[in-house]
Scaffold this motif. Structure first.
Motif, short mmCIF file in Angstrom:
data_model
loop_
_atom_site.label_atom_id
_atom_site.label_comp_id
_atom_site.label_asym_id
_atom_site.label_seq_id
_atom_site.Cartn_x
_atom_site.Cartn_y
_atom_site.Cartn_z
N ASP A 24 0.65 -1.33 0.03
CA ASP A 24 -0.14 -0.22 0.04
C ASP A 24 0.82 1.15 -0.15
N VAL A 25 2.06 1.18 -0.02
CA VAL A 25 3.08 2.37 -0.03
C VAL A 25 3.00 3.22 -1.48
N LEU A 26 2.57 4.51 -1.27
CA LEU A 26 2.41 5.23 -2.53
C LEU A 26 3.83 5.38 -3.03
N LEU A 27 4.10 5.42 -4.42
CA LEU A 27 5.32 5.79 -5.11
C LEU A 27 5.53 7.16 -5.24
N HIS A 28 4.38 7.92 -5.76
CA HIS A 28 4.75 9.22 -6.04
C HIS A 28 5.30 10.14 -5.01
N PRO A 29 5.01 9.96 -3.72
CA PRO A 29 5.67 10.83 -2.50
C PRO A 29 7.05 10.45 -2.37
N LEU A 30 7.42 9.27 -2.94
CA LEU A 30 9.08 9.02 -2.42
C LEU A 30 9.70 9.87 -3.30
N SER A 31 10.66 10.25 -2.50
CA SER A 31 11.68 11.29 -3.13
C SER A 31 12.53 10.63 -4.26
N ASN A 32 12.61 9.46 -4.41
CA ASN A 32 13.80 8.67 -5.16
C ASN A 32 12.68 8.03 -6.15
N TRP A 33 11.32 8.19 -6.14
CA TRP A 33 10.72 7.53 -7.56
C TRP A 33 10.56 8.76 -8.50
N ASP A 34 11.74 8.78 -9.33
CA ASP A 34 11.86 9.74 -10.30
C ASP A 34 12.39 9.01 -11.58
N SER A 35 12.58 9.96 -12.71
CA SER A 35 12.59 9.36 -14.09
C SER A 35 14.04 8.41 -14.01
N LEU A 36 15.09 8.88 -13.16
CA LEU A 36 16.34 7.90 -13.11
C LEU A 36 16.14 6.44 -12.68
N THR A 37 15.35 6.69 -11.59
CA THR A 37 14.76 5.24 -10.94
C THR A 37 14.05 4.67 -11.87
N LYS A 38 13.11 5.09 -12.39
CA LYS A 38 12.15 4.36 -13.36
C LYS A 38 12.99 3.79 -14.61
N VAL A 39 13.97 4.43 -15.06
CA VAL A 39 14.73 3.81 -16.33
C VAL A 39 15.44 2.65 -15.72
N THR A 40 16.11 3.06 -14.60
CA THR A 40 16.86 1.87 -13.88
C THR A 40 16.25 0.86 -13.76
N LEU A 41 15.09 0.83 -13.42
CA LEU A 41 14.28 -0.17 -12.93
C LEU A 41 13.68 -1.02 -14.24
N LEU A 42 13.57 -0.19 -15.26
CA LEU A 42 13.24 -0.75 -16.77
C LEU A 42 14.50 -1.51 -17.30
N GLY A 43 15.56 -1.08 -17.03
CA GLY A 43 16.89 -1.85 -17.18
C GLY A 43 17.20 -3.15 -16.48
N VAL A 44 16.79 -3.15 -15.19
CA VAL A 44 17.12 -4.20 -14.33
C VAL A 44 16.01 -5.26 -14.73
N LEU A 45 14.87 -4.70 -15.00
CA LEU A 45 13.74 -6.01 -15.38
C LEU A 45 14.14 -6.41 -16.78
N ASN A 46 14.55 -5.68 -17.99
CA ASN A 46 15.28 -6.17 -18.79
C ASN A 46 16.43 -7.19 -18.89
N ASP A 47 17.29 -6.67 -18.05
CA ASP A 47 18.58 -7.50 -17.74
C ASP A 47 18.41 -8.69 -17.18
N GLN A 48 17.75 -8.71 -15.95
CA GLN A 48 17.59 -9.80 -15.16
C GLN A 48 16.41 -10.75 -15.52
N LEU A 49 15.29 -10.25 -16.13
CA LEU A 49 14.12 -10.91 -16.33
C LEU A 49 13.85 -11.40 -17.74
N GLY A 50 14.47 -10.45 -18.43
CA GLY A 50 14.36 -10.63 -20.12
C GLY A 50 13.19 -10.04 -20.63
N PHE A 51 12.74 -9.16 -20.00
CA PHE A 51 11.26 -8.42 -21.02
C PHE A 51 11.29 -6.89 -20.51
N ALA A 52 10.74 -6.25 -21.31
CA ALA A 52 10.74 -5.03 -21.27
C ALA A 52 9.34 -4.29 -20.93
N LEU A 53 9.02 -3.58 -19.82
CA LEU A 53 7.91 -3.22 -19.12
C LEU A 53 7.63 -1.82 -19.77
#
Length: 84
Positions: A24-53
């Motif tokens: 239930d934790v809201l993402l948008h109020p988190l100070s680090n939920w920004d474009s850099l975090t989102k791009v990095t997360l997309l890379g992790v998902l792609n590299d570790q799980l082999g799919f692009a969100l």
């Protein structure tokens, strides 16, 4: 899919403890939920799980739970849609 590994990566990206990543934790109020975090997360998902969100999906989800649901749904879709 290993959601624990994703949770660990997300905790590192957001500079939080894994125990703080409740559904239930809201993402948008988190100070680090920004474009850099989102791009990095997309890379992790792609590299570790082999799919692009979809990047747009990261702008739509509001909570940690919605994020994990979206990741699971997308990963399931990729497995179903893969050629055999």
């Amino acid at each position: 899919m290993n959601l624990d590994a994703i949770k660990k990566e997300l905790a590192e990206l957001l500079e939080l403890r894994e125990s703080e990543l409740q559904a239930d934790v809201l993402l948008h109020p988190l100070s680090n939920w920004d474009s850099l975090t989102k791009v990095t997360l997309l890379g992790v998902l792609n590299d570790q799980l082999g799919f692009a969100l979809s990047p747009a999906l990261l702008d739509e989800v509001e909570t940690i739970g919605e994020l994990f649901d979206a990741i699971q749904a997308d990963a399931a879709h990729v497995r179903v849609g893969e050629p055999s």
